[in-house]
Design an enzyme around this catalytic site. Structure first.
Site, PDB file in Angstrom:
ATOM      1  N   TYR A 172      35.049  81.345  34.770  1.00 28.19           N
ATOM      2  CA  TYR A 172      34.746  81.874  33.447  1.00 28.19           C
ATOM      3  C   TYR A 172      34.780  80.733  32.449  1.00 28.19           C
ATOM      4  O   TYR A 172      35.699  79.904  32.465  1.00 28.19           O
ATOM      5  CB  TYR A 172      35.776  82.930  33.022  1.00 28.19           C
ATOM      6  CG  TYR A 172      35.699  83.260  31.533  1.00 28.19           C
ATOM      7  CD1 TYR A 172      34.880  84.282  31.085  1.00 28.19           C
ATOM      8  CD2 TYR A 172      36.417  82.511  30.593  1.00 28.19           C
ATOM      9  CE1 TYR A 172      34.779  84.568  29.724  1.00 28.19           C
ATOM     10  CE2 TYR A 172      36.326  82.790  29.237  1.00 28.19           C
ATOM     11  CZ  TYR A 172      35.506  83.811  28.805  1.00 28.19           C
ATOM     12  OH  TYR A 172      35.396  84.082  27.461  1.00 28.19           O
TER      13      TYR A 172
ATOM     14  N   GLU B 109      29.630  83.296  26.200  1.00 30.91           N
ATOM     15  CA  GLU B 109      30.361  83.396  27.467  1.00 30.91           C
ATOM     16  C   GLU B 109      29.416  83.276  28.652  1.00 30.91           C
ATOM     17  O   GLU B 109      28.276  83.743  28.593  1.00 30.91           O
ATOM     18  CB  GLU B 109      31.076  84.751  27.584  1.00 30.91           C
ATOM     19  CG  GLU B 109      32.297  84.925  26.728  1.00 30.91           C
ATOM     20  CD  GLU B 109      32.995  86.250  26.992  1.00 30.91           C
ATOM     21  OE1 GLU B 109      34.141  86.401  26.547  1.00 30.91           O
ATOM     22  OE2 GLU B 109      32.402  87.132  27.649  1.00 30.91           O
TER      23      GLU B 109
END
Length: 380
Positions: free
Chosen positions: A101, A189
């Site tokens: 991530y 993101e």
């Protein structure tokens, strides 16, 4: 402002961030055609402005044409957190052996952009933050220096053991920061960022939010906006000179001034009630604003009671009172109203309201308690 995954990845591609080959589809037939074009396997992903698509069944891996057809049939029209799925993204299936991530947002404490990274990708980052916060690494980006090569490599070394991946990651992180700054984003993101079996890193998903106040200089991005019905209300309110944010409660609030609006919501919560909105009519003495505000409050079917709290400074209480009377003459209001006026021309305002036999109270505490009592009576 939010955009869809496919739109975020289109922006990624412009900055040479590697993404999967994919096709946006609106019908089952288009999904079948896209699957044949991309080759099996494919991933069929719902495109809605909400998280948790996988848990809701909105993301399916298809290894056959029949499976892709079934996935599209089930996903199109599905409801995910109140959003109806009207389009899906068909992406090529990618074999990978690690998920990560990475994301950027604004850190108000350091007054800087913060870069977050974790080796626990592929799941909602909120879950990681709750269950294993140490797994999320945070790097403050100096606003004067930006994402330097040194910082990008430092982040990459924290995620990857292979130097080839470190080199790829450092380059990607610098590009991601450039996207964040140049598009006036509030959030960027990639989850997951994967390591493929061929030793490459690839953005399998993308998410971007933007600062609404910067859209005047991001016209291309502003065109991507797909406001929900509630967001349309907020935009319409803004055009009328009102500041409106819908909440989940049952007491509709009409207040002048942001600070007083916050205090009003706080005191409603203090006495056990739930505000249905933040609504600031501002400092103007324009009666039309009151009419527009009443229409806005009454459009929310969850509102059981309307609480009006006006402290007259720049705003004149008699103008608010006239606007309220005019609004009530123009529309059918079948829910209770509690009114508190104080300040400039309050006496005249109270006289106007008294002529219409509308209930008034003397203090903010009394107004909140009366609104909560009336709300309970409505539920009996």
């Amino acid at each position: 402002m939010k955009i869809h995954e496919y739109q975020a990845k289109e922006i990624f591609s412009r900055y040479s961030i590697p993404v999967t080959n994919e096709v946006l589809c609106y019908t089952v037939e288009e999904v079948v055609k896209a699957t044949r074009k991309l080759g099996l396997p494919v991933v069929v992903k719902a495109q809605v402005l909400a998280g948790g698509r996988g848990k809701a069944g909105g993301v399916k891996l298809a290894k056959t044409i029949e499976a892709a057809t079934e996935a599209a049939t089930n996903i199109l029209g599905m409801d995910i957190k109140g959003y109806k799925v009207e389009k899906v993204l068909v992406a090529e299936g990618v074999k990978f052996n690690a998920e990560f991530y990475v994301g950027l947002t604004i850190d108000r404490n350091s007054k800087s952009v913060i870069f977050m990274a974790s080796k626990e990708g592929g799941v909602e980052i909120e879950e990681v933050a709750k269950d294993n916060p140490e797994a999320i690494l945070k790097f403050i980006v100096d606003p004067d220096l930006g994402m330097t090569a040194f910082l990008a490599r430092k982040i990459a070394f924290s995620l990857f053991d292979d130097f080839s991946l470190v080199k790829q990651g450092a380059d990607l992180f610098q590009k991601l920061y450039k996207i964040f700054i140049e598009t006036d984003a509030s959030l960027v993101e990639i989850n997951p960022l994967v390591k493929t079996e061929g030793g490459k890193i690839l953005a399998l998903d993308g998410k971007m939010n933007f600062d609404d106040n910067a859209m005047y200089r991001q016209r291309d991005i502003e065109l991507l906006n797909e406001p929900t019905e509630e967001e349309k209300k907020e935009l319409k309110a803004k055009e009328s000179g009102l500041t409106y944010i819908r909440l989940d409660g049952t007491i509709g609030c009409m207040v002048n001034g942001a600070g007083l609006a916050m205090a009003t919501m706080d005191i409603i919560k203090y006495y056990g009630g739930n505000p249905a909105n933040f609504l600031d009519i501002g400092g103007s003495s324009n009666p039309q604003k009151v009419i527009d505000a009443m229409n806005l409050l009454l459009s929310d079917k969850n509102v059981k009671v309307i609480m009006i709290n006006i402290f007259g400074g720049i705003t004149r209480c008699d103008d608010v009172a006239r606007g309220l009377v005019t609004a009530l003459d123009q529309m059918k209001v079948d829910i209770p109203i509690v009114i508190r006026l104080s300040g400039t021309n309050a006496e005249e305002g109270l006289r106007i309201i008294a002529e219409k036999n509308l209930p008034t109270v003397n203090s903010l505490s009394e107004a909140a308690q009366e609104a909560i009592r009336l709300c309970k009576d409505c539920n009996k």
